[in-house]
Write a protein that holds these residues in place. Structure first.
Motif, PDB file in Angstrom:
ATOM      1  N   THR A 193       0.822  -1.217   0.000  1.00 21.44           N
ATOM      2  CA  THR A 193       0.000   0.000   0.000  1.00 21.44           C
ATOM      3  C   THR A 193       0.854   1.264   0.000  1.00 21.44           C
ATOM      4  OG1 THR A 193      -0.160  -0.098   2.433  1.00 21.44           O
ATOM      5  CG2 THR A 193      -1.930  -1.143   1.156  1.00 21.44           C
ATOM      6  N   LEU A 194       1.984   1.228  -0.667  1.00 20.55           N
ATOM      7  CA  LEU A 194       2.835   2.415  -0.729  1.00 20.55           C
ATOM      8  C   LEU A 194       2.072   3.584  -1.351  1.00 20.55           C
ATOM      9  CD1 LEU A 194       6.235   0.846  -1.831  1.00 20.55           C
ATOM     10  CD2 LEU A 194       5.738   1.924   0.371  1.00 20.55           C
ATOM     11  N   ARG A 195       2.418   4.787  -0.919  1.00 21.06           N
ATOM     12  CA  ARG A 195       1.669   5.976  -1.318  1.00 21.06           C
ATOM     13  C   ARG A 195       2.150   6.611  -2.618  1.00 21.06           C
ATOM     14  NH1 ARG A 195       1.320   8.928   4.638  1.00 21.06           N
ATOM     15  NH2 ARG A 195      -0.206   7.482   5.551  1.00 21.06           N
ATOM     16  N   GLY A 196       3.212   6.093  -3.184  1.00 16.93           N
ATOM     17  CA  GLY A 196       3.709   6.660  -4.426  1.00 16.93           C
ATOM     18  C   GLY A 196       5.202   6.450  -4.574  1.00 16.93           C
ATOM     19  N   PRO A 197       5.793   7.026  -5.609  1.00 12.80           N
ATOM     20  CA  PRO A 197       7.202   6.749  -5.930  1.00 12.80           C
ATOM     21  C   PRO A 197       8.201   7.349  -4.961  1.00 12.80           C
ATOM     22  CG  PRO A 197       6.314   8.431  -7.394  1.00 12.80           C
ATOM     23  CD  PRO A 197       5.148   7.892  -6.616  1.00 12.80           C
ATOM     24  N   LEU A 198       7.760   8.207  -4.042  1.00 11.48           N
ATOM     25  CA  LEU A 198       8.688   8.820  -3.081  1.00 11.48           C
ATOM     26  C   LEU A 198       8.447   8.336  -1.658  1.00 11.48           C
ATOM     27  CD1 LEU A 198       8.638  12.478  -4.488  1.00 11.48           C
ATOM     28  CD2 LEU A 198      10.469  10.789  -4.742  1.00 11.48           C
ATOM     29  N   ASP A 199       7.604   7.335  -1.492  1.00 13.31           N
ATOM     30  CA  ASP A 199       7.318   6.822  -0.153  1.00 13.31           C
ATOM     31  C   ASP A 199       8.604   6.267   0.465  1.00 13.31           C
ATOM     32  OD1 ASP A 199       6.059   5.885   2.136  1.00 13.31           O
ATOM     33  OD2 ASP A 199       4.428   4.918   1.046  1.00 13.31           O
ATOM     34  N   GLY A 200       8.933   6.771   1.654  1.00  9.97           N
ATOM     35  CA  GLY A 200      10.123   6.315   2.367  1.00  9.97           C
ATOM     36  C   GLY A 200      11.396   7.065   2.052  1.00  9.97           C
ATOM     37  N   VAL A 201      11.332   8.015   1.133  1.00  5.74           N
ATOM     38  CA  VAL A 201      12.530   8.748   0.719  1.00  5.74           C
ATOM     39  C   VAL A 201      12.848   9.843   1.740  1.00  5.74           C
ATOM     40  CG1 VAL A 201      13.524  10.245  -1.053  1.00  5.74           C
ATOM     41  CG2 VAL A 201      12.126   8.268  -1.707  1.00  5.74           C
ATOM     42  N   PRO A 202      14.099   9.910   2.239  1.00  2.00           N
ATOM     43  CA  PRO A 202      14.476  10.941   3.217  1.00  2.00           C
ATOM     44  C   PRO A 202      14.549  12.325   2.570  1.00  2.00           C
ATOM     45  CG  PRO A 202      15.998   9.065   3.267  1.00  2.00           C
ATOM     46  CD  PRO A 202      15.178   8.944   2.015  1.00  2.00           C
ATOM     47  N   LEU A 203      14.166  13.332   3.347  1.00  2.00           N
ATOM     48  CA  LEU A 203      14.138  14.708   2.861  1.00  2.00           C
ATOM     49  C   LEU A 203      14.506  15.646   3.997  1.00  2.00           C
ATOM     50  CD1 LEU A 203      13.280  16.429   0.325  1.00  2.00           C
ATOM     51  CD2 LEU A 203      11.005  16.572   1.382  1.00  2.00           C
ATOM     52  N   ALA A 204      15.271  16.690   3.695  1.00  2.00           N
ATOM     53  CA  ALA A 204      15.636  17.708   4.678  1.00  2.00           C
ATOM     54  C   ALA A 204      15.018  19.040   4.286  1.00  2.00           C
ATOM     55  CB  ALA A 204      17.155  17.840   4.774  1.00  2.00           C
ATOM     56  N   TRP A 205      14.795  19.886   5.293  1.00  2.00           N
ATOM     57  CA  TRP A 205      14.094  21.153   5.097  1.00  2.00           C
ATOM     58  C   TRP A 205      14.926  22.314   5.618  1.00  2.00           C
ATOM     59  CZ3 TRP A 205       9.315  21.303   2.713  1.00  2.00           C
ATOM     60  CH2 TRP A 205       8.697  20.062   2.512  1.00  2.00           C
ATOM     61  N   LYS A 206      15.057  23.341   4.828  1.00  2.00           N
ATOM     62  CA  LYS A 206      15.659  24.589   5.283  1.00  2.00           C
ATOM     63  C   LYS A 206      14.896  25.096   6.506  1.00  2.00           C
ATOM     64  CE  LYS A 206      16.880  29.103   3.207  1.00  2.00           C
ATOM     65  NZ  LYS A 206      16.799  29.870   1.934  1.00  2.00           N
ATOM     66  N   ASP A 207      15.607  25.600   7.496  1.00  2.00           N
ATOM     67  CA  ASP A 207      14.952  25.978   8.749  1.00  2.00           C
ATOM     68  C   ASP A 207      14.218  27.313   8.637  1.00  2.00           C
ATOM     69  OD1 ASP A 207      14.026  25.819  11.297  1.00  2.00           O
ATOM     70  OD2 ASP A 207      15.963  26.090  12.297  1.00  2.00           O
ATOM     71  N   LEU A 208      13.432  27.424   7.578  1.00  2.00           N
ATOM     72  CA  LEU A 208      12.407  28.455   7.445  1.00  2.00           C
ATOM     73  C   LEU A 208      11.019  27.832   7.439  1.00  2.00           C
ATOM     74  CD1 LEU A 208      13.819  30.774   4.604  1.00  2.00           C
ATOM     75  CD2 LEU A 208      13.799  31.255   7.045  1.00  2.00           C
ATOM     76  N   PHE A 209      10.970  26.509   7.305  1.00  2.00           N
ATOM     77  CA  PHE A 209       9.712  25.784   7.197  1.00  2.00           C
ATOM     78  C   PHE A 209       9.285  25.297   8.579  1.00  2.00           C
ATOM     79  CE2 PHE A 209      11.437  25.690   2.990  1.00  2.00           C
ATOM     80  CZ  PHE A 209      10.357  25.624   2.120  1.00  2.00           C
ATOM     81  N   ASP A 210       8.042  25.545   8.925  1.00  2.00           N
ATOM     82  CA  ASP A 210       7.514  25.030  10.184  1.00  2.00           C
ATOM     83  C   ASP A 210       7.375  23.519  10.123  1.00  2.00           C
ATOM     84  OD1 ASP A 210       7.331  27.574  11.234  1.00  2.00           O
ATOM     85  OD2 ASP A 210       5.160  27.739  10.995  1.00  2.00           O
ATOM     86  N   ILE A 211       7.900  22.857  11.139  1.00  2.00           N
ATOM     87  CA  ILE A 211       7.714  21.429  11.341  1.00  2.00           C
ATOM     88  C   ILE A 211       7.186  21.261  12.761  1.00  2.00           C
ATOM     89  CG2 ILE A 211       8.859  19.192  11.543  1.00  2.00           C
ATOM     90  CD1 ILE A 211      10.803  20.096   9.374  1.00  2.00           C
ATOM     91  N   ALA A 212       6.041  20.657  12.888  1.00  2.00           N
ATOM     92  CA  ALA A 212       5.357  20.583  14.176  1.00  2.00           C
ATOM     93  C   ALA A 212       6.286  20.068  15.264  1.00  2.00           C
ATOM     94  CB  ALA A 212       4.128  19.684  14.059  1.00  2.00           C
ATOM     95  N   GLY A 213       6.317  20.795  16.379  1.00  2.00           N
ATOM     96  CA  GLY A 213       7.108  20.383  17.529  1.00  2.00           C
ATOM     97  C   GLY A 213       8.538  20.870  17.522  1.00  2.00           C
ATOM     98  N   THR A 214       8.959  21.571  16.460  1.00  2.00           N
ATOM     99  CA  THR A 214      10.314  22.113  16.401  1.00  2.00           C
ATOM    100  C   THR A 214      10.261  23.628  16.231  1.00  2.00           C
ATOM    101  OG1 THR A 214      10.567  22.016  13.988  1.00  2.00           O
ATOM    102  CG2 THR A 214      11.053  20.001  15.222  1.00  2.00           C
ATOM    103  N   ALA A 215      11.283  24.299  16.724  1.00  2.00           N
ATOM    104  CA  ALA A 215      11.379  25.749  16.544  1.00  2.00           C
ATOM    105  C   ALA A 215      11.874  26.060  15.143  1.00  2.00           C
ATOM    106  CB  ALA A 215      12.337  26.335  17.569  1.00  2.00           C
ATOM    107  N   THR A 216      11.325  27.095  14.547  1.00  2.00           N
ATOM    108  CA  THR A 216      11.799  27.574  13.242  1.00  2.00           C
ATOM    109  C   THR A 216      12.715  28.750  13.507  1.00  2.00           C
ATOM    110  OG1 THR A 216       9.724  26.867  12.202  1.00  2.00           O
ATOM    111  CG2 THR A 216      11.094  28.420  10.978  1.00  2.00           C
ATOM    112  N   THR A 217      14.017  28.512  13.487  1.00  2.00           N
ATOM    113  CA  THR A 217      14.991  29.529  13.903  1.00  2.00           C
ATOM    114  C   THR A 217      15.299  30.547  12.829  1.00  2.00           C
ATOM    115  OG1 THR A 217      16.974  28.355  13.130  1.00  2.00           O
ATOM    116  CG2 THR A 217      16.114  27.748  15.317  1.00  2.00           C
ATOM    117  N   ALA A 218      15.030  30.223  11.561  1.00  2.00           N
ATOM    118  CA  ALA A 218      15.433  31.074  10.433  1.00  2.00           C
ATOM    119  C   ALA A 218      16.933  31.349  10.464  1.00  2.00           C
ATOM    120  CB  ALA A 218      14.636  32.377  10.405  1.00  2.00           C
TER     121      ALA A 218
END
Length: 461
Positions: free
Chosen positions: A63-88
């Motif tokens: 039941t994979l959700r698509g071709p990127l299911d399970g692929v690791p990704l990092a986010w520039k610290d301008l994006f809100d991620i629940a439970g983490t501070a966005t320091t910019a």
């Protein structure tokens, strides 16, 4: 992941086939991120492992959700991620954790992608060089020599500026920590670090994405995008960030595609010899592949550069407006002095210059569309290779000069809201990367992407 580029789409396919364990992969990414120097500001280890385990369960149940299911990704610290501070990238913002994910983060999570953490950047994303005094500067890493007999220069192993402001995102990909990372682009902050690190990036037209949950710099110029080792990865993840399934795009037929090589940029003495020579070589390869290459001056590009020189950078005025209260408050002294100085300088920008830029912007966008008439524009991404880091850290005036020179060409697409793709074009004598940019009129992203896919295929064949 292996040392050679292991693309996001290849990882997704390996997970689908049962050849790659997403949990083991995620643990490996987290270990590499922990061991890296100044690349990440924070890691989301618990979330990442939960997301990876959920992917493993979906793989087992088919039941994979698509071709990127399970692929690791990092986010520039301008994006809100629940439970983490966005320091910019600073110490004065993001003092409380975000309550919910940014919309782009939410869409990628819905597609099964694994959030590894938040990458370093220039404070409030306000520089094209990527320096950060608060969390350290992630070092640009030169490419490996192609032969043990290859000439080794005096400067090739000295640390270089990583490019900014999405410095950590680019270095995380260049060092093989993650296959792709997300950044933002206001004046070149996706394309410059991609160029300095030999990577690919795609700056979308601004209206293509929601920026809900993304810390702003300049509201009418900011956009979000992907840095990866292939254009196909950039586009698949870009689609996912918009809440869509990755599209299968057909590359443009070379014989039906016109690419305008801007002679004005190439004839500019500020463009280094290696950047110019490598761009010419790429244009020749594209011509051999069947693309129609037309070399001529593009007046709207020259006029955009002249308008910025005469009136200043529109993003400076918007950034000052965005952060004026911070500059006038007690936390101003805690900011990166280079960023604070640049913000303060915009205080003196005449109102008539700001209004003139808004008016000229609309006229120049129209002129570019008319000049290209369905063709794709080819220019350098940056006029030079990654500069040495130590002199930038030691001399604020030198930093300011190099920062402006670094962003000069990429500012054109930003001011005109042109979709733009940065592709590696070669290396110089110090083994530093050069880069070319393909761009088009505002809103014509899909036409540009088809040509860029064809060009990328021709250049990597």
């Amino acid at each position: 992941m292996p040392a050679q580029p292991f693309t996001a789409l290849a990882i997704g396919e390996a997970i689908r086939r049962g050849e790659l364990d997403p949990v083991a992969l995620t643990r490996q990414c987290l270990t590499r991120a922990t061991d890296s120097d100044a690349v990440f500001i924070s890691l989301t280890e618990q979330r990442a492992l939960v997301e990876a385990e959920a992917c493993a369960q979906r793989q087992r149940s088919g039941t994979l959700r698509g071709p990127l299911d399970g692929v690791p990704l990092a986010w520039k610290d301008l994006f809100d991620i629940a439970g983490t501070a966005t320091t910019a990238g600073g110490k004065v913002l993001g003092k409380t954790p975000a309550e919910r994910d940014a919309e782009a983060v939410r869409h990628t999570a819905g597609a099964g992608m694994v959030c590894i953490g938040k990458t370093n950047l220039t404070e409030i994303a306000y520089s094209g060089l990527g320096l950060n005094p608060h969390y350290g500067t992630p070092h640009h890493t030169p490419p490996p020599t192609s032969s043990e007999h290859e000439h080794e220069s005096r400067n090739e192993n000295e640390p270089r500026a990583p490019g900014g402001s999405s410095s950590g995102s680019a270095v995380a990909v260049a060092q093989g920590i993650v296959p792709a990372a997300i950044g933002t682009d206001t004046a070149g902050s996706l394309r410059v670090p991609a160029a300095f690190n030999g990577l690919v990036s795609y700056r979308p037209s601004q209206a293509r994405h929601s920026r809900l949950g993304v810390t702003p710099l300049a509201d009418s110029l900011d956009t979000i995008g992907v840095i990866a080792s292939t254009l196909e990865d950039c586009l698949a993840i870009d689609d996912t960030m918009r809440g869509s399934a990755p599209l299968v795009r057909a590359a443009a037929v070379p014989e039906q595609s016109v690419i305008v090589l801007d002679a004005g940029c190439l004839d500019d003495p500020r463009v280094s010899r290696a950047v110019g020579d490598n761009l010419e070589a790429c244009a020749s390869r594209l011509k051999d592949a069947g693309f129609h290459i037309v070399r001529r001056r593009v007046a709207s590009v020259a006029d955009t550069l002249e308008a910025i020189t005469r009136h200043g950078w529109l993003g400076a005025a918007e950034a000052y407006t965005e952060y004026r209260a911070l500059l006038e408050g007690p936390d101003a002294e805690a900011m990166d002095p280079r960023v604070r100085k640049r913000l303060e300088a915009a205080r003196q920008m005449p109102p008539d210059s700001v209004v003139s830029l808004y008016r000229l912007r609309q006229a120049l966008k129209t002129r570019l569309r008319e000049e290209l008439a369905g063709a794709t524009l080819l220019t350098p991404t940056v006029a030079h290779v990654a500069p040495l880091l130590a002199p930038l850290e030691a001399d604020p005036e030198h930093f300011s000069e190099v920062n402006l020179a670094t962003l000069r060409l990429s500012m054109v697409a930003s001011l005109l809201d042109s979709p733009a793709v940065a592709l590696p074009s070669g290396r110089d004598d110090d083994r530093q990367h050069t880069s070319l940019q393909l761009s088009g009129p505002c809103g014509e992203d899909e036409a540009l992407l088809r040509v860029a896919l064809g060009a990328s295929s021709a250049l990597t064949a």
